[in-house]
Motif scaffolding. Sequence first.
Motif, mmCIF file in Angstrom:
data_model
loop_
_atom_site.group_PDB
_atom_site.id
_atom_site.type_symbol
_atom_site.label_atom_id
_atom_site.label_comp_id
_atom_site.label_asym_id
_atom_site.label_seq_id
_atom_site.Cartn_x
_atom_site.Cartn_y
_atom_site.Cartn_z
ATOM 1 N N PRO A 44 7.264 2.843 -5.440
ATOM 2 C CA PRO A 44 7.599 3.507 -4.238
ATOM 3 C C PRO A 44 9.595 2.514 -4.150
ATOM 4 O O PRO A 44 9.980 1.667 -4.693
ATOM 5 C CB PRO A 44 6.735 1.826 -3.196
ATOM 6 N N TYR A 71 5.885 -3.841 1.369
ATOM 7 C CA TYR A 71 5.760 -2.627 0.715
ATOM 8 C C TYR A 71 4.829 -1.794 -0.292
ATOM 9 O O TYR A 71 4.521 -1.446 -0.412
ATOM 10 C CB TYR A 71 6.114 -1.506 1.668
ATOM 11 N N ALA A 72 6.377 -2.678 -0.943
ATOM 12 C CA ALA A 72 5.630 -2.566 -2.110
ATOM 13 C C ALA A 72 3.439 -3.216 -2.859
ATOM 14 O O ALA A 72 3.453 -1.569 -3.623
ATOM 15 C CB ALA A 72 6.505 -2.873 -3.637
ATOM 16 N N ASP A 74 1.126 -2.590 -0.730
ATOM 17 C CA ASP A 74 0.421 -2.179 0.283
ATOM 18 C C ASP A 74 0.753 -1.019 -0.898
ATOM 19 O O ASP A 74 -0.578 -0.252 -0.355
ATOM 20 C CB ASP A 74 1.108 -1.689 1.928
ATOM 21 N N GLN A 75 1.265 -0.580 -1.594
ATOM 22 C CA GLN A 75 1.212 0.433 -2.407
ATOM 23 C C GLN A 75 0.490 0.625 -3.781
ATOM 24 O O GLN A 75 0.498 1.011 -4.320
ATOM 25 C CB GLN A 75 2.896 1.430 -2.780
ATOM 26 N N HIS A 77 1.478 -1.812 -6.086
ATOM 27 C CA HIS A 77 2.294 -2.030 -6.680
ATOM 28 C C HIS A 77 3.305 -3.347 -7.094
ATOM 29 O O HIS A 77 3.854 -3.467 -5.819
ATOM 30 C CB HIS A 77 4.027 -1.010 -6.910
ATOM 31 N N ASP A 332 2.747 8.268 5.930
ATOM 32 C CA ASP A 332 0.981 7.437 5.323
ATOM 33 C C ASP A 332 1.023 9.004 4.772
ATOM 34 O O ASP A 332 -0.132 8.783 4.686
ATOM 35 C CB ASP A 332 0.249 6.656 6.955
#
Length: 547
Positions: A44, A71-72, A74-75, A77, A332
């Motif tokens: 990410p 965000y990381a 969520d990805q 990571h 997305d």
Amino acid sequence: MSPDNTVQVTSLPNLAQILPYLLGHYPDDSITLHAPGPNFIDGPTMTCPLPDDSAEWKTTAKTAARRFAAYANDQGHNPDQGVIIYLTCEPRSEQTPWDTAALLAPVADWLTTELMEHRGVVLQTIGLVSNRWWAYECSTEGCCEGEPLPSPDDPTSITAQMARLGRTPGPRTRDILAEFRPTTADLEFLKDLHGATSRFKGRCATSAGRDAMLSTTCAQIGAAINQFRSGATALNRALTTQLIVGLRDDVAVDAGMIHADEDLPHARRLWAYLARHCADPFTHEAVPILTLFAFTTWRQGDLIATRLALRDAITIDPDYELAVGIHLATIDGEDPREHLAAARESQARRTAHLQHAVQIASEYLPATDSNAERYRQALDSATLGYVPESFTAHQRIIDRYSTVDIIRGALADLRSGRPQISDEVAARIILGLQDRATRDAALSSGEESDLPYERQLWGNLARRCVPPYIDQAPPLLTLLGWVAWRQGDATTAAHAFTDALDIDPVYRLAEIMLDGLHADLDPAPILATAREAAARFAASRADLDNL
């Protein structure tokens, strides 16, 4: 990347040089956070612009760190696996690259501290200024400070490795932004844009007016695309201002989304051109245009331009739903063709409705052709000599009968085949009908054979209520709506009553009639009441004549 396409990031200079390849562009004056994956480029990444005011950098850094950690995760990571920070900034006037790098050092500390609070581990913080790099994690004095980026001639450099793979670093952010951001404001153009905005508001005072403006805007979008398809690089000032204000309408924006693939380059140039003309204080007008630009570039596969345009749009108006929706869709990984199909389906339905509505409203919509100025001048002159506020009670009664007599004369002319009403007579009737007792006396109560002439008269007079006299239209629209209702034309009646209420939301007679129409009431009782009122009005005239 596949094993055959592996890029070797084996040194701090390599780490510094890979940023524009990592993002697909070079992010001017930005914070970039990257959590490396198996081939480094995987994983990410998030970019956040640095504000012009360095006093805001601390807040920006802390916010960016928090958002990236979320965000990381969520990805999939975990940021405790390591984060690379990039800080890019170009020197301002009278600054050296070393001065700018020193200003960035606290940003590195703020980011590191905030990431640690969210279990993030910073592997390295790289500063990039004027093609030089700094490694803020290096504690050796004089080391890793202001070194030039590796030469492309060095076969181990990232530039050389990427060149062998056929990849280029992409443009700088400032070059992408220059495509659609305003530069120097043209004061004469902004003056014209202000005038176009005022005219737009005036013409959109009613539902019919909005429909007519929407129809015009949709046609103008097509005309502008055709011009750019034919090689144009600019539009005339009138069309430019009209498109900018017309695209305030969400339905017009939908119309701007649905062009065929072969027209995307022309649409992109059009939206960029219009956005560049939305200088302060008209930056808010740029929001739908930037969103159209973003949707177009998304369809073209240019995600960098898409995200930068959306960033500007959402910064100006965080609540603009279309921009926010497209932004989330790009994150997305959605297919823009799905949004295109939905926009085309919606536009097809709206176009059919719009064409019908515009056709109906053409009967009474204020004129916008060469006659409009003549109508306005006639009303200007009539207003100067007609001041009902100064009337005595007796004068007011006399004026009511006088207005009704003029109306009867106009109807007699229409019946005899003389359809033209003089501007002076028309203006006098319009002003006289602002008195509600006069309007009630003029309410259609005659035979059905008279209805076409009455409808023709009220439609003619309503079309003469041009700006700034739109507020004079409600009695004309109500009289027209009543005639249409008597004729069984409920659609026109509803439009006319609604437009009267758009202009004056407390115009009671229009409200009563619209409620009756919606309730599917028989107009016969209202007609009976109107006939009784007309009889009383006529009888009271005899009393007046005997005074």
